[in-house]
Motif scaffolding. Structure first.
Motif, PDB file in Angstrom:
ATOM      1  N   SER A   6       0.827  -1.196   0.000  1.00 13.03           N
ATOM      2  CA  SER A   6       0.000   0.000   0.000  1.00 13.03           C
ATOM      3  C   SER A   6       0.871   1.260   0.000  1.00 13.03           C
ATOM      4  N   TYR A   7       2.002   1.224   0.710  1.00 14.43           N
ATOM      5  CA  TYR A   7       2.860   2.415   0.716  1.00 14.43           C
ATOM      6  C   TYR A   7       3.559   2.595  -0.628  1.00 14.43           C
ATOM      7  N   ASP A   8       3.790   1.505  -1.344  1.00 18.39           N
ATOM      8  CA  ASP A   8       4.373   1.640  -2.672  1.00 18.39           C
ATOM      9  C   ASP A   8       3.337   2.183  -3.661  1.00 18.39           C
ATOM     10  N   PRO A  11       1.853   6.294  -2.280  1.00 20.16           N
ATOM     11  CA  PRO A  11       2.875   6.889  -1.411  1.00 20.16           C
ATOM     12  C   PRO A  11       2.276   7.983  -0.543  1.00 20.16           C
ATOM     13  N   TYR A  12       2.718   7.980   0.703  1.00 24.69           N
ATOM     14  CA  TYR A  12       2.283   8.981   1.657  1.00 24.69           C
ATOM     15  C   TYR A  12       2.902  10.308   1.239  1.00 24.69           C
ATOM     16  N   ASP A  13       2.114  11.405   1.272  1.00 21.40           N
ATOM     17  CA  ASP A  13       2.712  12.713   0.969  1.00 21.40           C
ATOM     18  C   ASP A  13       3.810  12.937   1.987  1.00 21.40           C
ATOM     19  N   LEU A  47      12.630   7.164  11.567  1.00 22.69           N
ATOM     20  CA  LEU A  47      12.136   5.813  11.279  1.00 22.69           C
ATOM     21  C   LEU A  47      10.853   5.934  10.466  1.00 22.69           C
ATOM     22  N   GLY A  48      10.760   5.197   9.355  1.00 28.00           N
ATOM     23  CA  GLY A  48       9.574   5.316   8.496  1.00 28.00           C
ATOM     24  C   GLY A  48       9.538   6.697   7.879  1.00 28.00           C
ATOM     25  N   CYS A  49      10.652   7.088   7.254  1.00 23.43           N
ATOM     26  CA  CYS A  49      10.820   8.489   6.815  1.00 23.43           C
ATOM     27  C   CYS A  49      10.195   8.753   5.451  1.00 23.43           C
ATOM     28  N   VAL A  70      15.221   5.818   7.636  1.00 20.37           N
ATOM     29  CA  VAL A  70      15.003   4.389   7.412  1.00 20.37           C
ATOM     30  C   VAL A  70      13.600   4.208   6.858  1.00 20.37           C
ATOM     31  N   GLU A  71      13.487   3.520   5.734  1.00 21.63           N
ATOM     32  CA  GLU A  71      12.174   3.375   5.108  1.00 21.63           C
ATOM     33  C   GLU A  71      12.039   1.983   4.492  1.00 21.63           C
ATOM     34  N   LEU A  72      10.903   1.343   4.790  1.00 24.55           N
ATOM     35  CA  LEU A  72      10.651  -0.029   4.336  1.00 24.55           C
ATOM     36  C   LEU A  72      10.249  -0.080   2.857  1.00 24.55           C
ATOM     37  N   SER A  73       9.579   0.975   2.388  1.00 24.92           N
ATOM     38  CA  SER A  73       9.120   0.967   0.992  1.00 24.92           C
ATOM     39  C   SER A  73      10.287   1.328   0.066  1.00 24.92           C
ATOM     40  N   VAL A  75      10.246   1.984  -3.117  1.00 25.74           N
ATOM     41  CA  VAL A  75       9.929   3.099  -4.013  1.00 25.74           C
ATOM     42  C   VAL A  75      10.275   4.427  -3.338  1.00 25.74           C
ATOM     43  N   GLN A  76       9.831   4.545  -2.072  1.00 25.17           N
ATOM     44  CA  GLN A  76      10.045   5.817  -1.378  1.00 25.17           C
ATOM     45  C   GLN A  76      11.512   6.008  -0.983  1.00 25.17           C
ATOM     46  N   ALA A  77      12.130   4.940  -0.482  1.00 23.81           N
ATOM     47  CA  ALA A  77      13.529   5.068  -0.060  1.00 23.81           C
ATOM     48  C   ALA A  77      14.392   5.461  -1.259  1.00 23.81           C
ATOM     49  N   HIS A  96      17.024   1.932   2.608  1.00 23.23           N
ATOM     50  CA  HIS A  96      15.885   1.047   2.407  1.00 23.23           C
ATOM     51  C   HIS A  96      16.064  -0.117   3.370  1.00 23.23           C
ATOM     52  N   ALA A  97      15.320  -0.091   4.483  1.00 20.18           N
ATOM     53  CA  ALA A  97      15.537  -1.102   5.527  1.00 20.18           C
ATOM     54  C   ALA A  97      14.305  -1.214   6.402  1.00 20.18           C
ATOM     55  N   ASP A  98      14.262  -2.330   7.121  1.00 24.24           N
ATOM     56  CA  ASP A  98      13.185  -2.553   8.089  1.00 24.24           C
ATOM     57  C   ASP A  98      13.694  -2.051   9.440  1.00 24.24           C
ATOM     58  N   LEU A  99      12.928  -1.188  10.072  1.00 27.28           N
ATOM     59  CA  LEU A  99      13.400  -0.630  11.349  1.00 27.28           C
ATOM     60  C   LEU A  99      13.590  -1.722  12.397  1.00 27.28           C
ATOM     61  N   ALA A 100      12.936  -2.876  12.168  1.00 29.47           N
ATOM     62  CA  ALA A 100      13.039  -3.962  13.150  1.00 29.47           C
ATOM     63  C   ALA A 100      14.351  -4.729  13.025  1.00 29.47           C
ATOM     64  N   ALA A 114       9.754   9.323  14.790  1.00 30.77           N
ATOM     65  CA  ALA A 114       8.907   8.295  14.172  1.00 30.77           C
ATOM     66  C   ALA A 114       7.495   8.851  14.124  1.00 30.77           C
ATOM     67  N   HIS A 115       7.155   9.436  12.990  1.00 33.48           N
ATOM     68  CA  HIS A 115       5.824  10.046  12.859  1.00 33.48           C
ATOM     69  C   HIS A 115       4.943   9.165  11.992  1.00 33.48           C
ATOM     70  N   GLY A 116       3.752   8.871  12.480  1.00 37.50           N
ATOM     71  CA  GLY A 116       2.795   8.102  11.677  1.00 37.50           C
ATOM     72  C   GLY A 116       3.232   6.673  11.440  1.00 37.50           C
ATOM     73  N   VAL A 117       3.970   6.091  12.350  1.00 36.91           N
ATOM     74  CA  VAL A 117       4.462   4.721  12.172  1.00 36.91           C
ATOM     75  C   VAL A 117       3.898   3.786  13.253  1.00 36.91           C
ATOM     76  N   TRP A 120       0.544   1.850  13.163  1.00 37.93           N
ATOM     77  CA  TRP A 120       0.215   1.236  11.884  1.00 37.93           C
ATOM     78  C   TRP A 120       1.120   0.048  11.563  1.00 37.93           C
ATOM     79  N   VAL A 121       1.808  -0.430  12.575  1.00 39.76           N
ATOM     80  CA  VAL A 121       2.691  -1.591  12.385  1.00 39.76           C
ATOM     81  C   VAL A 121       2.316  -2.658  13.414  1.00 39.76           C
ATOM     82  N   PRO A 122       2.676  -3.929  13.150  1.00 37.47           N
ATOM     83  CA  PRO A 122       2.331  -4.995  14.092  1.00 37.47           C
ATOM     84  C   PRO A 122       3.020  -4.790  15.445  1.00 37.47           C
TER      85      PRO A 122
HETATM   86  C1  LIG Z   1       2.087   6.726   7.445  1.00 34.91           C
HETATM   87  S1  LIG Z   1       3.658   6.721   6.737  1.00 34.91           S
HETATM   88  C2  LIG Z   1       4.398   8.106   7.504  1.00 34.91           C
HETATM   89  C3  LIG Z   1       5.538   8.630   6.732  1.00 34.91           C
HETATM   90  C4  LIG Z   1       6.261   9.825   7.337  1.00 34.91           C
HETATM   91  N1  LIG Z   1       6.892   9.478   8.590  1.00 34.91           N
HETATM   92  C5  LIG Z   1       5.319  10.980   7.486  1.00 34.91           C
HETATM   93  O1  LIG Z   1       4.835  11.209   8.569  1.00 34.91           O
HETATM   94  O2  LIG Z   1       5.020  11.643   6.495  1.00 34.91           O
HETATM   95  C6  LIG Z   1       4.487   5.364   7.535  1.00 34.91           C
HETATM   96  C7  LIG Z   1       5.806   5.029   6.886  1.00 34.91           C
HETATM   97  O3  LIG Z   1       6.453   4.016   7.674  1.00 34.91           O
HETATM   98  C8  LIG Z   1       7.036   3.069   6.786  1.00 34.91           C
HETATM   99  N2  LIG Z   1       7.206   1.802   7.509  1.00 34.91           N
HETATM  100  C9  LIG Z   1       6.252   0.941   7.919  1.00 34.91           C
HETATM  101  N3  LIG Z   1       6.796  -0.123   8.527  1.00 34.91           N
HETATM  102  C10 LIG Z   1       8.154   0.074   8.517  1.00 34.91           C
HETATM  103  C11 LIG Z   1       9.273  -0.680   8.982  1.00 34.91           C
HETATM  104  N4  LIG Z   1       9.107  -1.844   9.583  1.00 34.91           N
HETATM  105  N5  LIG Z   1      10.500  -0.180   8.785  1.00 34.91           N
HETATM  106  C12 LIG Z   1      10.689   1.011   8.154  1.00 34.91           C
HETATM  107  N6  LIG Z   1       9.657   1.763   7.685  1.00 34.91           N
HETATM  108  C13 LIG Z   1       8.408   1.310   7.863  1.00 34.91           C
HETATM  109  C14 LIG Z   1       6.041   2.989   5.664  1.00 34.91           C
HETATM  110  O4  LIG Z   1       6.582   2.438   4.486  1.00 34.91           O
HETATM  111  C15 LIG Z   1       5.634   4.441   5.504  1.00 34.91           C
HETATM  112  O5  LIG Z   1       6.449   5.149   4.616  1.00 34.91           O
END
Ligand SMILES: C[S@@+](CC[C@H](N)C(=O)[O-])C[C@H]1O[C@@H](n2cnc3c(N)ncnc32)[C@H](O)[C@@H]1O
Length: 499
Positions: A6-8, A11-13, A47-49, A70-73, A75-77, A96-100, A114-117, A120-122
């Motif tokens: 979904s993030y690919d 893409p989040y603005d 994180l999740g930038c 650090v960004e999981l998607s 496309v965005q990274a 391009h990495a998983d924060l975990a 870490a804004h908006g992350v 929305w994650v497990p």
């Molecule tokens: C709702 S967006 C917020 C993006 C940005 N921080 C902002 O506020 O505009 C959440 C972001 O976290 C990334 N994300 C989700 N799980 C992640 C993970 N495990 N590691 C790194 N990034 C992750 C998503 O791909 C997405 O770009």
């Protein structure tokens, strides 16, 4: 996988987020009795930038800082990394990495954003996020973790449930978003709850990614504030305070400057009561290591060491003689009613100087002098400080540890700084103002900004703009284009985009 796809696809603005600015976080920390590192030379981790719309302008602003995103998607990274390369910025990397699963040798960071992350994650990634904060935060470092709060989301859950049930989970994100808009139109006729109808009206015009990620994503797990504080505790972290706007204050006895540990529980209880009273939906928590000095509720007394800035306007002549209520409005349309002439004077002074900040003693003295010019005999500093502080808490006025210095006129050969020009040239990038706000520019505004390389005077710029607009089907007389060009240049000055 759902998150990733979904993030690919949607893409989040990726915008600058003023509340995440380290100079603002450091100022907030100080209001809470906590001294955070100098942001100009800080190491900053996001994180999740997304594509770096928040992080890259910070790296640009402070060349001596070191920034990692650090960004999981992918496309965005990759979009972020490509933009960094285009700018030639040596002090920021987008991974391009998983924060975990971050490498342990990433080092220590003074600010972790870490804004908006988090919501929305497990749960395992939530825990990993707090682990990263604990492992990588420097001893007096500050983290910013935003999350959805259960108190306000309870009443919105029926809307999320309806959208999840009535849209097809297997569809690509953009198609599912279109389906959701049709469901919202139906719900608007079916439902009566005013709160839900207001939310539906908002969602029908909101950014697709917002609707998708709040209402259609597999995970949106609002949390009670108490549970968040407990999770911090379990990870060796502590709550310092709130970076979002505050409508009420929590006061605790603090005879020694800092509240004793035993009162932290009462503070948490008070915050929970506020969440219930205001149906809080979203919190922007400022977090420190558990072994960092104990924080306290914010205090007006700490304003002395800070500078302040504000971008406000008042649509009538400001009355500095009488205690009449007048409304100041910020660019986002938020309204701040003010009665005190001393505070009105301060807001006028701040707005004239924006985007530069004025230190508190300087502001106090200038407001006092302005009132004296209006014949006011008395200036009550304690009252002035408290009313100003309330406006700081409401985000009408922003505190900072970085006064900044910006051009105050277009100059003979207007020149925009390199980041602004690159943002103006690249579709998908928002232009960020000096105070980390998204600057809303139309086609002509971006065109002009992108052309400000310092080689043309205002007449040449107007002629150049006239030709470009004509090429794009808009034929305008030169004097009209010249006037618009000048107006636009002053707007760039206001946003600190010119060198
Ligand atoms: C709702 S967006 C917020 C993006 C940005 N921080 C902002 O506020 O505009 C959440 C972001 O976290 C990334 N994300 C989700 N799980 C992640 C993970 N495990 N590691 C790194 N990034 C992750 C998503 O791909 C997405 O770009």
């Amino acid at each position: 996988m759902d998150t990733l796809a979904s993030y690919d696809e949607l893409p989040y603005d990726s915008l600058p987020l003023p509340e995440t600015q380290p100079d603002f976080l450091a100022a907030l920390a100080r209001l809470h009795g906590f001294e955070a590192p100098d942001p100009r030379r800080a190491r900053i981790l996001e994180l999740g930038c997304a594509q770096g719309g928040n992080l890259i302008p910070l790296a640009w602003r402070w060349p001596e800082s070191g920034c990692v995103g650090v960004e999981l998607s992918r496309v965005q990274a990759e979009a972020g990394a490509a933009f960094v390369q285009r700018l030639g910025l040596p002090n920021v990397r987008i991974l391009h990495a998983d924060l975990a699963t971050l490498p342990a040798d990433l080092g220590a960071f003074d600010y972790i954003i870490a804004h908006g992350v988090f919501s929305w994650v497990p749960p395992a990634v939530q825990r990993a996020l707090l682990d990263v904060c604990r492992r990588h935060l420097s001893p007096s470092g500050v983290a910013y973790v935003s999350f959805n709060v259960a108190a306000g989301w309870q009443r919105l859950q029926p809307l999320r449930t309806a959208l999840l049930e009535r849209t097809a989970a297997g569809l690509p994100a953009p198609e599912r978003h279109r389906q959701a808009l049709r469901v919202l139109a139906d719900l608007e006729t079916e439902w009566r709850d005013p709160l839900l109808l207001k939310e539906i009206a908002y969602l029908r015009t909101a950014a697709p990614s917002y609707l998708f990620h709040e209402y259609l994503a597999d995970i949106n797990a609002p949390m009670p504030f108490a549970d968040f504080v407990a999770a911090l505790d379990a990870h060796g972290l502590r709550y310092v305070g709130e970076a979002g706007p505050r409508r009420a204050r929590v006061e605790l006895e603090n005879a020694w400057g800092l509240i004793p540990e035993s009162m932290a529980g009462r503070w948490t209880d008070a915050e929970i009561a506020l969440d219930d009273a205001f149906a809080t939906r979203f919190r922007r928590a400022v977090v420190a290591r558990a072994d960092a000095p104990c924080a306290q509720p914010p205090r007006a007394g700490a304003l002395d060491g800070l500078a302040l800035h504000a971008d406000l306007r008042c649509d009538e002549a400001v009355d500095l003689d009488d205690e009449v209520e007048q409304v100041f409005v910020n660019p986002a349309g938020n309204r701040f009613p003010v009665t005190s002439p001393a505070l009105k004077a301060a807001l006028m002074l701040l707005s004239m100087r924006y985007p530069a900040a004025i230190d508190y003693p300087g502001l106090r003295d200038a407001a006092r002098a302005l009132l004296a010019e209006h014949g006011a005999a008395r200036f009550d500093e304690p009252v002035f400080r408290e009313t100003l502080f309330d406006l700081v808490m409401l985000h009408g006025v922003a505190p900072t540890v970085w006064p900044g210095s910006f051009g105050d006129e277009p100059g003979d050969l207007p020149q925009a700084h390199g980041l602004a020009r690159a943002q103006a040239h690249c579709a998908g990038w928002v232009v960020s103002g000096a105070r980390h706000v998204a600057v809303d520019l139309d086609f002509a505004g971006r065109l002009l900004l992108g052309a400000l390389d310092g080689s043309r005077d205002i007449d040449a710029l107007a002629a150049w703009m006239q030709a470009r607009l004509a090429e794009n089907g808009l034929a305008l007389p030169l004097d009209q284009v010249a006037e618009l060009t000048l107006q636009q240049l002053w707007l760039y000055v206001r946003q600190g985009l010119l060198v």
